[in-house]
Design a protein around this motif. Structure first.
Motif, PDB file in Angstrom:
ATOM      1  N   LEU B  79       6.334 -19.612 -64.679  1.00  0.00           N
ATOM      2  CA  LEU B  79       5.907 -20.313 -63.472  1.00  0.00           C
ATOM      3  C   LEU B  79       4.774 -21.287 -63.790  1.00  0.00           C
ATOM      4  O   LEU B  79       4.816 -22.460 -63.418  1.00  0.00           O
ATOM      5  CB  LEU B  79       5.439 -19.286 -62.434  1.00  0.00           C
ATOM      6  N   LEU B  80       3.768 -20.785 -64.512  1.00  0.00           N
ATOM      7  CA  LEU B  80       2.601 -21.623 -64.795  1.00  0.00           C
ATOM      8  C   LEU B  80       2.966 -22.804 -65.680  1.00  0.00           C
ATOM      9  O   LEU B  80       2.632 -23.954 -65.370  1.00  0.00           O
ATOM     10  CB  LEU B  80       1.499 -20.787 -65.468  1.00  0.00           C
ATOM     11  N   GLY B 144      12.203 -29.206 -60.921  1.00  0.00           N
ATOM     12  CA  GLY B 144      12.125 -28.976 -59.477  1.00  0.00           C
ATOM     13  C   GLY B 144      10.770 -29.361 -58.922  1.00  0.00           C
ATOM     14  O   GLY B 144      10.664 -29.832 -57.787  1.00  0.00           O
ATOM     15  N   VAL B 145       9.712 -29.183 -59.705  1.00  0.00           N
ATOM     16  CA  VAL B 145       8.361 -29.531 -59.276  1.00  0.00           C
ATOM     17  C   VAL B 145       8.118 -31.034 -59.408  1.00  0.00           C
ATOM     18  O   VAL B 145       7.418 -31.637 -58.600  1.00  0.00           O
ATOM     19  CB  VAL B 145       7.331 -28.730 -60.113  1.00  0.00           C
ATOM     20  N   ALA B 199       4.693 -25.404 -55.156  1.00  0.00           N
ATOM     21  CA  ALA B 199       4.460 -24.012 -55.546  1.00  0.00           C
ATOM     22  C   ALA B 199       5.593 -23.133 -55.017  1.00  0.00           C
ATOM     23  O   ALA B 199       6.119 -22.272 -55.732  1.00  0.00           O
ATOM     24  CB  ALA B 199       3.115 -23.534 -55.024  1.00  0.00           C
ATOM     25  N   SER B 200       6.002 -23.374 -53.781  1.00  0.00           N
ATOM     26  CA  SER B 200       7.109 -22.587 -53.225  1.00  0.00           C
ATOM     27  C   SER B 200       8.405 -22.890 -53.959  1.00  0.00           C
ATOM     28  O   SER B 200       9.172 -21.979 -54.292  1.00  0.00           O
ATOM     29  CB  SER B 200       7.304 -22.897 -51.738  1.00  0.00           C
ATOM     30  N   ILE B 201       8.642 -24.165 -54.206  1.00  0.00           N
ATOM     31  CA  ILE B 201       9.861 -24.542 -54.928  1.00  0.00           C
ATOM     32  C   ILE B 201       9.888 -23.873 -56.293  1.00  0.00           C
ATOM     33  O   ILE B 201      10.912 -23.342 -56.734  1.00  0.00           O
ATOM     34  CB  ILE B 201       9.929 -26.083 -55.091  1.00  0.00           C
ATOM     35  N   GLY B 245       3.572 -15.485 -53.560  1.00  0.00           N
ATOM     36  CA  GLY B 245       3.518 -16.666 -52.703  1.00  0.00           C
ATOM     37  C   GLY B 245       2.201 -16.758 -51.953  1.00  0.00           C
ATOM     38  O   GLY B 245       1.583 -17.825 -51.875  1.00  0.00           O
ATOM     39  N   LEU B 246       1.758 -15.609 -51.408  1.00  0.00           N
ATOM     40  CA  LEU B 246       0.496 -15.602 -50.662  1.00  0.00           C
ATOM     41  C   LEU B 246      -0.679 -15.962 -51.557  1.00  0.00           C
ATOM     42  O   LEU B 246      -1.553 -16.743 -51.171  1.00  0.00           O
ATOM     43  CB  LEU B 246       0.259 -14.218 -50.044  1.00  0.00           C
TER      44      LEU B 246
END
Ligand SMILES: Nc1ncnc2c1ncn2[C@@H]1O[C@H](COP(=O)(O)OP(=O)(O)O)[C@@H](O)[C@H]1O
Ligand SMILES: [Mg+2]
Lengths: 260, 263
Positions: B79-80, B144-145, B199-201, B245-246
Motif C-alpha cells: 500500500l505504502l 490506480g492512484v 487512499a481509498s482507491i 481506512g479510518l
C-alpha cells in the motif's frame, strides 16, 4: 539622495485580440517623481502599468529605464497591487521575506523585514496571517514588501481602491511619507481625483478606451506640504474632473469586454 | 390591500449540518449492539454473519499468534510503496500539466484515455509484465492512484490565483521558488482532497490485487477464509480493512490541519 530611475514609454500601444486598449502612449516619469495616471475605468490603466513593469509585452512601442540604481536594490521595478496579492499561507513576516530570500542571507532577510515592518507600523503583526488583517493593514504589508526590495521605481495600481474611505485617507497620508522617504520614482494609478492631486507631481490624464494621453499636468509643490483644502489643488481637481467627466460617463455605459 | 400586523415570523436557520462525533460513535455502537443481540437471539445465523464478540475473539487470536501482523505488514508495504509512487508521479505530472502548454494537452489526452479503464482489469497484464510477485500489485495500486492524483493536482494548480503568480514574477522570484512557495501551497487543498480519494482507491485495489495472486496480505487472507467458510476470520479481515481506512483518513485529516492552518 534620490535613487529613482527615469522610466520612459515610447509610443506604447496594446490590443487584447481585436480590442484596442492603449494607443501610442509616450510618457516619461522623471527620477524620484510621482507620476499619477488617471482615466476612466477600462481605459487601459492596469494594462499600461503591467507593460511598464515588464509583466506584459505591448503590441508595439517600448519601455526603458535610464539612470543608476542603488547596490541594495533587489528589484528595480516593484508593484503594489490593488488586491494586495499577499500569500494567504504565509504570515506577514514571511510574506515580506518571500521576496527577499532568493537574494539575501537569512540574517539579512530578517533584518530587512524588521526594518520595513517598523517603517509601516507592522512591527507587532509579524506573526499575523493575512486573513486576520483589515484591508488597510494588508495593504501596509503590500507596501512593506515593496519597500523591502529597495525599488528604483514603485508601480502602484489603485492601491487604495479596495479600501473604505476612512482607511484610504489614513493610508494616503502614510504613502506620502513613505514615498517621500524612499525617494523612488513612483507611477501611481488611480481613478480617485483627490488622491491624484495629493500625490501627483506629474498627472497624466488618459482618454477612454483606446487610452491615449489627453493631457499632462505638473504640480510643483512638495508632497509633504500639500493639504486637502489647498485651493490650487481643489481647482486642479475640478479641472481634471471636467476633462474626464464625459469620458467617464461614456465608459461607464460601455460593454465590458473581459474581466480587468 | 391587506394588513400586515404582528411579529415577523422566523424563516432562516437550517441547512447548516454540524459535525458531532459523539453522535457518529453512538450510531456505530447501537448498530453493533443490535447486531450482537440479533446473533444471541438467533435471528441472525452465525454462519452467515458471526457475532461482533466472535469476530473480536478471532481478531485477538490472530493478533497474538502473529498471523494478522504477517498479512497486515505485507499489505501495508504494498500500500505504502504503491501509493507513494502513484502520488509522486501523479503530482509531478499534474503540476507539469497545470503549468505548461507543452505538457497540458498530452497529459489530458493520456489521462482521458486511460483513467476510465478499471485498473483491476489490468492485473493479469501486470502479472505477465512484472511477474506474480510484488511488482504487479504495486503497479496496480500505483496506477490506480496516479490518475486521480494527476487530475486533483492539475485542478489545484489551475485554481491558484494568477495574481499571486504574477506577484512572484514581478518580484523576480525564480521559477522554482514560485512553484515551491506559491503554486504547491496554493494547490495543497485540492491535492489533499485528492489524497482522501486515492487512499481509498489504493485500499480497494490492494485487496483486489491480493485476491488475484498472493499468499500474504489481508486480501489473500480474506479470500482463503471465505474459501474455508471461516466467516469469523473473513469478517475479522474486513474489520482490519475498515480500521485501516479510518486510520488513513485520520492521518490525512491531521496532515490537512497542519498544512492548511492558514485557512
Ligand atoms: N487579460 C485580458 N484579456 C482581454 N482583455 C483584457 C484583459 N485585461 C484587460 N482587458 C480589457 O482591456 C481593457 C482595459 O483594461 P484595464 O487595463 O484593466 O483597464 P483599467 O485598469 O483602466 O480599468 C478593458 O476593456 C478590459 O476588459
Ligand atoms: Mg485597473
Amino acid at each position: 539622495m534620490s535613487h529613482g530611475v527615469r522610466l520612459i514609454l515610447d509610443e506604447v500601444s496594446h490590443a487584447w485580440k481585436t480590442l484596442r486598449v492603449l494607443d501610442g502612449i509616450t510618457l516619461t516619469a522623471e527620477p524620484g517623481e510621482v507620476m499619477v495616471v488617471i482615466g476612466p475605468s477600462g481605459c487601459g490603466k492596469s494594462t499600461l502599468l503591467n507593460i511598464m513593469g515588464g509583466l506584459l509585452a505591448p503590441t508595439s512601442g517600448s519601455v526603458r529605464t535610464e539612470g543608476a540604481i542603488a547596490d541594495d536594490c533587489l528589484n528595480p521595478l516593484t508593484y503594489v497591487f490593488q488586491d494586495f496579492s499577499l500569500v494567504p499561507w504565509r504570515n506577514v513576516r514571511d510574506n515580506v521575506g518571500l521576496v527577499l530570500r532568493h537574494k539575501l542571507t537569512r540574517d539579512a532577510v530578517a533584518e530587512r523585514v524588521r526594518e520595513v515592518l517598523a517603517l509601516t507600523g507592522l512591527s507587532d503583526f509579524g506573526d499575523a496571517w493575512p486573513k486576520e488583517l483589515s484591508g488597510g493593514m494588508r495593504q501596509r504589508v503590500g507596501i512593506a514588501r515593496a519597500l523591502a526590495v529597495r525599488p528604483a521605481c514603485l508601480l502602484m495600481d489603485e492601491p487604495l481602491s479596495a479600501l473604505d474611505a476612512q482607511t484610504r485617507d489614513l493610508l494616503l497620508d502614510e504613502f506620502v511619507t513613505l514615498i517621500g522617504r524612499a525617494a523612488t520614482t513612483t507611477v501611481y494609478i488611480t481613478h480617485n481625483l483627490p488622491e491624484a492631486v495629493r500625490l501627483g507631481q506629474q498627472i497624466v490624464v488618459l482618454s477612454r478606451r483606446p487610452g491615449r494621453v489627453r493631457e499632462i499636468f505638473r504640480v510643483n509643490r512638495p508632497l509633504t506640504g500639500r493639504s486637502a483644502d489647498d485651493p490650487d489643488l481643489k481647482n486642479l481637481e475640478h479641472t481634471l474632473w471636467r476633462i474626464i467627466r464625459d469620458d467617464a460617463a461614456v465608459a461607464e455605459r460601455e460593454r465590458i469586454d473581459a474581466p480587468a | 390591500m391587506r394588513r400586515l400586523d404582528g411579529s415577523v415570523p422566523f424563516r432562516g436557520g437550517g441547512f447548516h449540518p454540524r459535525e458531532r462525533w459523539i453522535a457518529g460513535a453512538a450510531t456505530l455502537c447501537v448498530l453493533i449492539a443490535f447486531w450482537q443481540f440479533g446473533t444471541w437471539a438467533g435471528f441472525l445465523p452465525t454462519l452467515f454473519l458471526p457475532s461482533p464478540v466472535a469476530i473480536a475473539v478471532t481478531l485477538w487470536r490472530l493478533t497474538v499468534t502473529g498471523v494478522l501482523w504477517q498479512h497486515l505488514s505485507a499489505s501495508l508495504a504494498r500500500l505504502l510503496i504503491g501509493w507513494f509512487a502513484g502520488t509522486f508521479f501523479g503530482m509531478a505530472t499534474g503540476i507539469a500539466a497545470g503549468l505548461w502548454s507543452v505538457t497540458r494537452s498530452p497529459v489530458m489526452a493520456v489521462v482521458s484515455a486511460l483513467f476510465p479503464i478499471p485498473k483491476i482489469a489490468l492485473v493479469p497484464l501486470f502479472i505477465i509484465w512484472f511477474g506474480i510477485g510484488e511488482g504487479s500489485k504495486i503497479a496496480t495500486i500505483g496506477l490506480g492512484v496516479f490518475f486521480p492524483t494527476v487530475i486533483a493536482t492539475m485542478g489545484g494548480v489551475d485554481n491558484v490565483p494568477r495574481g499571486l503568480i504574477r506577484m512572484g514574477q514581478s518580484f523576480g522570484l525564480p521559477t522554482t521558488t514560485i512553484i515551491r512557495s506559491i503554486i504547491l501551497p496554493g494547490a495543497a487543498p485540492a491535492i489533499l482532497n485528492g489524497f482522501r480519494v486515492t487512499a481509498s482507491i489504493a485500499i480497494v485495489l490492494l485487496v483486489a490485487a491480493e485476491m488475484i495472486g498472493a499468499e500474504q496480505g489481508i486480501g489473500a487472507f480474506v479470500l482463503s477464509a471465505g474459501n474455508l467458510y471461516d466467516t469469523d476470520a473473513l469478517l475479522a479481515g474486513i474489520v482490519v480493512l475498515s480500521v485501516l481506512g479510518l486510520v488513513v483518513a485520520g492521518l490525512i485529516g491531521a496532515l490537512e490541519r497542519v498544512l492548511l492552518r492558514w485557512r
